[in-house]
Design a protein around this motif. Structure first.
Motif, PDB file in Angstrom:
ATOM      1  N   GLN A  51       6.044  10.703  -2.579  1.00  0.00           N
ATOM      2  CA  GLN A  51       6.979   9.769  -1.939  1.00  0.00           C
ATOM      3  C   GLN A  51       6.360   8.382  -1.873  1.00  0.00           C
ATOM      4  N   THR A  52       7.179   7.379  -2.120  1.00  0.00           N
ATOM      5  CA  THR A  52       6.728   5.998  -2.031  1.00  0.00           C
ATOM      6  C   THR A  52       7.930   5.134  -1.689  1.00  0.00           C
ATOM      7  N   SER A  53       7.708   3.828  -1.648  1.00  0.00           N
ATOM      8  CA  SER A  53       8.804   2.880  -1.424  1.00  0.00           C
ATOM      9  C   SER A  53       8.600   1.694  -2.350  1.00  0.00           C
ATOM     10  N   ALA A  54       9.654   0.912  -2.506  1.00  0.00           N
ATOM     11  CA  ALA A  54       9.541  -0.297  -3.327  1.00  0.00           C
ATOM     12  C   ALA A  54       8.487  -1.233  -2.741  1.00  0.00           C
ATOM     13  N   ALA A  55       8.453  -1.362  -1.414  1.00  0.00           N
ATOM     14  CA  ALA A  55       7.455  -2.231  -0.775  1.00  0.00           C
ATOM     15  C   ALA A  55       6.041  -1.768  -1.111  1.00  0.00           C
ATOM     16  N   ASP A  56       5.804  -0.455  -1.007  1.00  0.00           N
ATOM     17  CA  ASP A  56       4.477   0.085  -1.328  1.00  0.00           C
ATOM     18  C   ASP A  56       4.048  -0.283  -2.744  1.00  0.00           C
ATOM     19  N   GLN A  57       4.930  -0.070  -3.700  1.00  0.00           N
ATOM     20  CA  GLN A  57       4.552  -0.279  -5.101  1.00  0.00           C
ATOM     21  C   GLN A  57       4.402  -1.757  -5.438  1.00  0.00           C
ATOM     22  N   ALA A  58       5.228  -2.607  -4.813  1.00  0.00           N
ATOM     23  CA  ALA A  58       5.076  -4.051  -5.036  1.00  0.00           C
ATOM     24  C   ALA A  58       3.727  -4.517  -4.493  1.00  0.00           C
ATOM     25  N   HIS A  59       3.331  -4.018  -3.325  1.00  0.00           N
ATOM     26  CA  HIS A  59       2.015  -4.354  -2.767  1.00  0.00           C
ATOM     27  C   HIS A  59       0.891  -3.818  -3.653  1.00  0.00           C
ATOM     28  N   PHE A  60       1.037  -2.576  -4.102  1.00  0.00           N
ATOM     29  CA  PHE A  60       0.014  -1.939  -4.938  1.00  0.00           C
ATOM     30  C   PHE A  60      -0.204  -2.726  -6.232  1.00  0.00           C
ATOM     31  N   PHE A  61       0.883  -3.072  -6.921  1.00  0.00           N
ATOM     32  CA  PHE A  61       0.739  -3.810  -8.181  1.00  0.00           C
ATOM     33  C   PHE A  61       0.190  -5.222  -7.942  1.00  0.00           C
ATOM     34  N   PHE A  62       0.504  -5.809  -6.797  1.00  0.00           N
ATOM     35  CA  PHE A  62      -0.048  -7.126  -6.480  1.00  0.00           C
ATOM     36  C   PHE A  62      -1.565  -7.034  -6.273  1.00  0.00           C
ATOM     37  N   ALA A  63      -2.026  -5.883  -5.767  1.00  0.00           N
ATOM     38  CA  ALA A  63      -3.452  -5.689  -5.463  1.00  0.00           C
ATOM     39  C   ALA A  63      -4.253  -5.118  -6.633  1.00  0.00           C
TER      40      ALA A  63
END
Length: 234
Positions: A127-139
């Motif tokens: 499970q994930t969210s769009a917010a999680d993945q946007a933060h992850f790819f930014f980092a």
């Protein structure tokens, strides 16, 4: 001093939001703009990751090599390359069995994810969210050990063309795109997370959908978000 333009603009983000609200199924998107601020629609809605989680596996594996003071071997690349390039599920299962679930949890924590939950029964159900993945790819550049950064960026920007739908066709060649798509067609689920770079500007997009009536529809939903954010790009 000229003010640095924030990218994407608030108008472009609003256009993407309007586009997504008209689409069928359950949808969500997040943008971390060039200033590092989060925007989007239903940012913390939970979705299954499908193959998007493979980028977390890649990062966990490279962190493991770094911790062991190991360089990439042919055995390592024989797993990592197909896992990302053609989204090979067997390779992903092998990588996860090597790094372990705790390593993915650590990556999630390091990226500041708040909606991550391990998959029950299969890693694609993570499970994930769009917010999680946007933060992850930014980092990403911070999370990947520096000696492996070039390798990882090469993998994430050179994915098999048939799996390069959604963001890349809209963004290239103006932007350098690092991304991963994911799909569970039986559930009408189509996802993508991407990091877009050009000199002086970096931002990330994540789009998650489920209940799409067809593969084409799901891909078009994601492509439409990217087009809304990028069409009027200077």
């Amino acid at each position: 001093v000229q003010a640095v333009q924030i990218y994407p603009s608030s108008e472009a983000i609003e256009n993407a939001r309007r586009w997504l609200e008209e689409r069928a199924g359950r949808t969500s998107f997040a943008v971390v703009d060039s200033r590092g601020n989060l925007h989007g629609l239903d940012l913390h809605e939970h979705f299954q990751t499908a193959s998007v989680v493979k980028v977390m596996m890649l990062v966990a594996y490279l962190q493991m090599l770094n911790a062991k003071h190991r360089q990439l071997s042919s055995a390592d690349t024989a797993l990592l390359y197909p896992m990302i390039h053609i989204s090979d599920n067997d390779a992903a299962s092998a990588v996860l069995s090597i790094v372990g679930g705790a390593a993915l949890r650590r990556v999630a924590n390091e990226a500041g994810m708040v909606d991550y939950t391990p998959g029950v029964g299969w890693w694609a159900y993570t499970q994930t969210s769009a917010a999680d993945q946007a933060h992850f790819f930014f980092a990403l550049n911070r999370l990947i050990p520096s000696q492996f950064c070039g390798y990882a960026r090469g993998l994430l920007s050179g994915i098999e063309p048939s799996q390069s739908w959604g963001v890349p066709p809209v963004a290239r060649p103006r932007w350098h795109v690092f991304f991963k798509t994911g799909a569970l067609p039986s559930e009408g689920l189509f996802n993508e997370a991407a990091r877009l770079e050009r000199p002086g500007t970096t931002f990330t997009i994540a789009v998650f959908t489920s209940g799409d009536p067809s593969i084409d529809y799901g891909e078009q939903t994601i492509q439409g978000v990217a087009a809304s954010l990028l069409t009027r790009a200077p």
